[in-house]
Design a protein around this motif. Sequence first.
Motif, short mmCIF file in Angstrom:
data_model
loop_
_atom_site.label_atom_id
_atom_site.label_comp_id
_atom_site.label_asym_id
_atom_site.label_seq_id
_atom_site.Cartn_x
_atom_site.Cartn_y
_atom_site.Cartn_z
N GLY A 146 44.76 37.58 34.23
CA GLY A 146 44.16 38.64 35.01
C GLY A 146 43.55 38.12 36.30
N THR A 147 44.16 38.44 37.42
CA THR A 147 43.61 38.06 38.73
C THR A 147 42.48 39.00 39.09
OG1 THR A 147 45.77 37.24 39.42
CG2 THR A 147 44.17 37.67 41.14
N VAL A 148 41.37 38.46 39.57
CA VAL A 148 40.17 39.24 39.88
C VAL A 148 40.17 39.53 41.38
CG1 VAL A 148 37.66 39.33 39.77
CG2 VAL A 148 38.95 38.13 37.99
N PHE A 149 40.45 40.79 41.75
CA PHE A 149 40.44 41.21 43.14
C PHE A 149 39.13 41.88 43.54
CE2 PHE A 149 45.15 41.66 42.25
CZ PHE A 149 45.49 40.50 42.93
N ALA A 150 38.34 42.36 42.57
CA ALA A 150 37.10 43.07 42.88
C ALA A 150 36.04 42.68 41.86
CB ALA A 150 37.31 44.59 42.86
N LEU A 151 34.79 42.59 42.33
CA LEU A 151 33.68 42.17 41.47
C LEU A 151 32.48 43.06 41.69
CD1 LEU A 151 33.50 38.26 41.47
CD2 LEU A 151 33.86 39.75 39.51
N ASP A 152 31.75 43.32 40.59
CA ASP A 152 30.44 43.96 40.65
C ASP A 152 29.60 43.33 39.56
OD1 ASP A 152 28.32 46.18 40.07
OD2 ASP A 152 29.22 46.69 41.99
N LEU A 153 28.33 43.13 39.84
CA LEU A 153 27.49 42.36 38.92
C LEU A 153 26.95 43.18 37.77
CD1 LEU A 153 25.58 40.09 41.46
CD2 LEU A 153 27.54 39.54 40.02
N ASP A 154 27.14 44.49 37.74
CA ASP A 154 26.76 45.30 36.59
C ASP A 154 27.94 45.35 35.62
OD1 ASP A 154 24.27 45.79 37.55
OD2 ASP A 154 24.85 47.63 38.58
N ARG A 155 27.65 45.11 34.35
CA ARG A 155 28.73 45.02 33.35
C ARG A 155 29.16 46.42 32.95
NH1 ARG A 155 27.56 41.22 28.36
NH2 ARG A 155 27.45 39.80 30.13
N THR A 156 30.44 46.71 33.18
CA THR A 156 31.04 48.00 32.85
C THR A 156 32.49 47.77 32.47
OG1 THR A 156 29.60 49.09 34.46
CG2 THR A 156 31.48 50.34 33.67
#
Length: 483
Positions: free
Chosen positions: A262-272
């Motif tokens: 799984g390539t990570v193109f987007a990140l957010d620090l809240d776990r969802t």
Amino acid sequence: MSAAPFALPGYVWDGARFYKAPASPARHTPASALRTASSAAAPHDRPESAGKKRKRARKAAQKGKGKLADSHPRADLANLGLGHWHSPARRDQLHHELRRASLERLSSVRTLYPDCIPVDDTILHLSFDDTAPATLRAGTSSGTIATGTLSRPPDELAWYPNDEEGWRTSWYCSSKVTSVKTCGNRFVATSLGPPAQAIVGTTSDSISLASVTLSPRKTSLWTSAISPSLLALGCDRKVLLSSDPTRAQMDAYVTGGNRGDGTVFALDLDRTQLHLSSPVTHVRHIKDQPHQLLAAGMDGFLGVFDLRFLPTPSAPARHLSETRSRPVVELKGHVNSFTVDLGLDVWRDEWVVAAGQDKRIRLWSLRTGRLVRPSSPASPSSWSSTFTSTALPAALAYSVPVPPAANPTHPLERTSPAPIHALAFSPLDPLRLREPRYASALAAGAAQRGEGVGVDEGARRARWGVPSLWVAEGAGVECFAVV
């Protein structure tokens, strides 16, 4: 009034948010009142005179004056019910519609060409400073990270030896910049590689705190996220996390299940946990609505999810479609099929702007899901202007359609030479950046925020409540604002 996104027992929807339904006792009308109403509603046997008919017709015509047609772009304002000012939701809805009407009048007011960026380079990322709102950072395709001061400083000698905008090259990376993020007085920038590199620094004086170079050399860095207590880097098959960026070691979490593809193109620090039908290119938590999350997919999907009502199936789903998360608001019209670096930005809980693979920019309302302005390429059938030959006889006169302007002033009516990779909202008033008083207010607000004293909200307030939009095209940055 817009329809409710979902049914919530015990609550009513007033067009903007849910309210608890009040318990009201049933009212009974006395029989005498019913008889009186029936007698009053009985038709008169005496016919209406011609004079009364004319008088009633004049009153009806005067009452209809000033009304907007349903097709008029301001027709929604006439249907808001301005008499219901006792409802905070209706007032907020009216203000939102007024700001939407203002966004339809965006025009180009300023264009910047930083002299530290070569003319054959391309700006891929824009980021405004959280502590100093007049400071703008740009990351380019050649690996340059440039910083510029948009307002005139009180002491113009502070520009020397930079250009008149105060632009300077802060860092050089080994390859194209894939993200530039700011949080408080810290920021992070990443480059794709090889070798993939991340730079963590402070917003003041461009002081570098840490530099991370990944190994092996084939690993790529696609995105990043930063908070006051955490740093995250998105790689090809993993996410790197660190609570202290000055440490040499970072915790790695494999993505893509057991296969780790799984390539990570987007990140957010809240776990969802969301399940979409295509790779995710953007993830943004809406600051004014912490329970709402905006997500964009590579297949052109763009929508808002309510984290309080995400499905949690207890048994395995029979089909893949049963596990996909459903948005509460879907923003239709976004165009994408394979691009991961299209520009996107969110303004509070009201607007989202996104660049499409079709080389156009679109703007939506997060509250209604509607496009602010029709944003589709003009077709020959819509060209209303004509050219009539006056040198020929009237019987031989002809009309030729004239295409619209090649470079209209509104950003939503343009077709760029290439897809837009960088755009950003800002509360800055670009028409006042040259004013010494406005520049002093911005500098004083930045100093107060640095000392933790307070915030000069007057200098950070958007013009007419509408933010300015900054769009990067090639090596230049153009600003659009309400004049």
